[in-house]
Design a protein around this motif. Sequence first.
Motif, mmCIF file in Angstrom:
data_model
loop_
_atom_site.group_PDB
_atom_site.id
_atom_site.type_symbol
_atom_site.label_atom_id
_atom_site.label_comp_id
_atom_site.label_asym_id
_atom_site.label_seq_id
_atom_site.Cartn_x
_atom_site.Cartn_y
_atom_site.Cartn_z
ATOM 1 N N ARG A 1 -1.498 23.266 3.228
ATOM 2 C CA ARG A 1 -1.907 22.024 3.802
ATOM 3 C C ARG A 1 -1.239 20.846 3.572
ATOM 4 N N ALA A 2 -1.482 19.806 3.954
ATOM 5 C CA ALA A 2 -0.522 18.562 4.002
ATOM 6 C C ALA A 2 -0.771 17.984 2.396
ATOM 7 N N ASP A 3 -1.981 18.496 2.036
ATOM 8 C CA ASP A 3 -2.298 17.734 0.285
ATOM 9 C C ASP A 3 -1.718 18.714 -0.561
ATOM 10 N N SER A 4 -0.990 19.881 -0.291
ATOM 11 C CA SER A 4 -0.298 20.882 -0.955
ATOM 12 C C SER A 4 -1.208 22.124 -1.446
ATOM 13 N N ASN A 5 -2.413 21.758 -1.145
ATOM 14 C CA ASN A 5 -3.505 22.932 -1.255
ATOM 15 C C ASN A 5 -2.956 24.050 -0.525
ATOM 16 N N LEU B 35 4.429 16.559 1.209
ATOM 17 C CA LEU B 35 4.720 15.908 0.094
ATOM 18 C C LEU B 35 3.384 15.497 -0.404
ATOM 19 N N VAL B 36 3.362 15.610 -1.923
ATOM 20 C CA VAL B 36 2.274 15.118 -2.672
ATOM 21 C C VAL B 36 2.991 13.891 -3.708
ATOM 22 N N LEU B 37 2.582 12.830 -3.728
ATOM 23 C CA LEU B 37 3.420 11.678 -4.217
ATOM 24 C C LEU B 37 2.762 11.646 -5.679
ATOM 25 N N VAL C 96 0.832 -1.236 0.014
ATOM 26 C CA VAL C 96 -0.014 -0.031 0.005
ATOM 27 C C VAL C 96 0.898 1.166 0.097
ATOM 28 N N ILE C 97 0.357 2.139 -0.680
ATOM 29 C CA ILE C 97 1.224 3.550 -0.843
ATOM 30 C C ILE C 97 0.354 4.520 0.085
ATOM 31 N N GLU C 98 1.153 4.545 1.229
ATOM 32 C CA GLU C 98 0.557 5.620 2.322
ATOM 33 C C GLU C 98 0.697 6.818 2.190
ATOM 34 N N GLU C 99 -0.058 7.770 2.610
ATOM 35 C CA GLU C 99 0.129 9.180 2.443
ATOM 36 C C GLU C 99 1.327 9.576 3.381
#
Length: 442
Positions: free
Chosen positions: A303-307, A207-209, A197-200
């Motif tokens: 924010r953590a999701d790069s927004n 980081l945004v993968l 699984v590719i975790e967040e």
Amino acid sequence: DETETVLASLSVDVKKLLMQTAAGALFSVHSKGIIHSDLKLKNVLLVRNKTGNYVAKLIDFDSSYFVDDKPEEIVGTIDYYSPELGAYADAEDDREELGKKVTEKSDIFSLGLIFHYYLAGCLPEPVSLTPKLEKRKAKGKVIYCWVVINSGCELALSPEIKSPKYTMLIKDMLSADPEKRPSASEVLKRLREAEPVIEEPWPEHGLVLDRDKMNAAGAIGLRKTNTGGVKGYEVMYSDGKKRNASREEIISMGYTLAAVPTGFCAPWPEHDITFDQEKLRSRGFIAGEQKEMSGIKGYQLYRADSNSTFFKIEMLLAMKYAVKGAAPAAAPAAAPVPDTAPVPDTAPAPDTAPVAEAPAETAPEAVPETPPEPAAPVLAEPWEGHDITFSDEGMAAKGYIRCERAELGGVKGYNFYTSDGSCRFIRPEMAVIQKLAVKNGG
């Protein structure tokens, strides 16, 4: 065919169990120094065990031989030949040299074809064919997988195989180079491992993968680690290898779409404010940097999701994301006021205090001179390839009055503006989720 009929009735999970038992059986054969040499769908018998589950058993060892004893004649089924076995069977000269290339890895290729059939219901198709093979195909002749590879062409795995774990395993098993194929024990080990699984990433890493790049590099799993308080990652690859990596190494490997700043910047010197980092983090912000937009100095908070959202100093103070100056220094500043209070002539001073506040009230009114610019809702033309249409209704519901194309950290998205001039960067997929836009044709 009975085997094909049974396979068609089984779930993918049961087929994966069959793959494990087939790999286990082949490992047992290879550990005795035997090459089966005729692995095919019909020679992997599907039987029920005592618990009622289907398991795989290898049968028909008529073509098998010991590793050190190369057969003079190959009598196996041609459909499931490996490239080296096909070359050996076809050769009239140099058979001794070609025979040295036929090892246990030949069985691995055949088993890879069987696994592909289990999960896709067919054998792999060629990506392309040589003119000679095209002519053979036009005449209705079967083009075998080993012939495709020995002609310098490639095989394409079926899109029916969804799992990266199984896609990469079968791809490795069907490698043209026998040395690059895994052994039976390695196949069994990889089958027994949990689906990666590719975790967040860690929220504070910002980081945004880029999952497409990770898959292309064979990275099929990513797990967060925390060793002695040092937060990092364990990356799992399709060949079963694992690697520990720091935030910086994940970025250098090219596995990210964007990497937002870490931590909160120092405020603009003229602003004389202090960020309330605890409150900012409680609101989901992980970092901030100085930003100047339309001549206004403010801050881009991420924010953590790069927004991200652009805040003017007035909004930061109003939302209590920052305090003016150093908080403790505010109390002594008020002390001189009581000292002048006993003087009667200073009684009007309180009356003038509100007057002094008036400019502070008019300052916010002066700053929003930028909102008139977005007063008439203006919708940006979406970036090519985003295939979305902005929703007036959705934007109005969220309080946005205009949007424009923007690029942040190499990621193409959109800046959405509110009437007070605040701005937030939003990626296209998030815009759709938040109903600020709709997917065309969706």
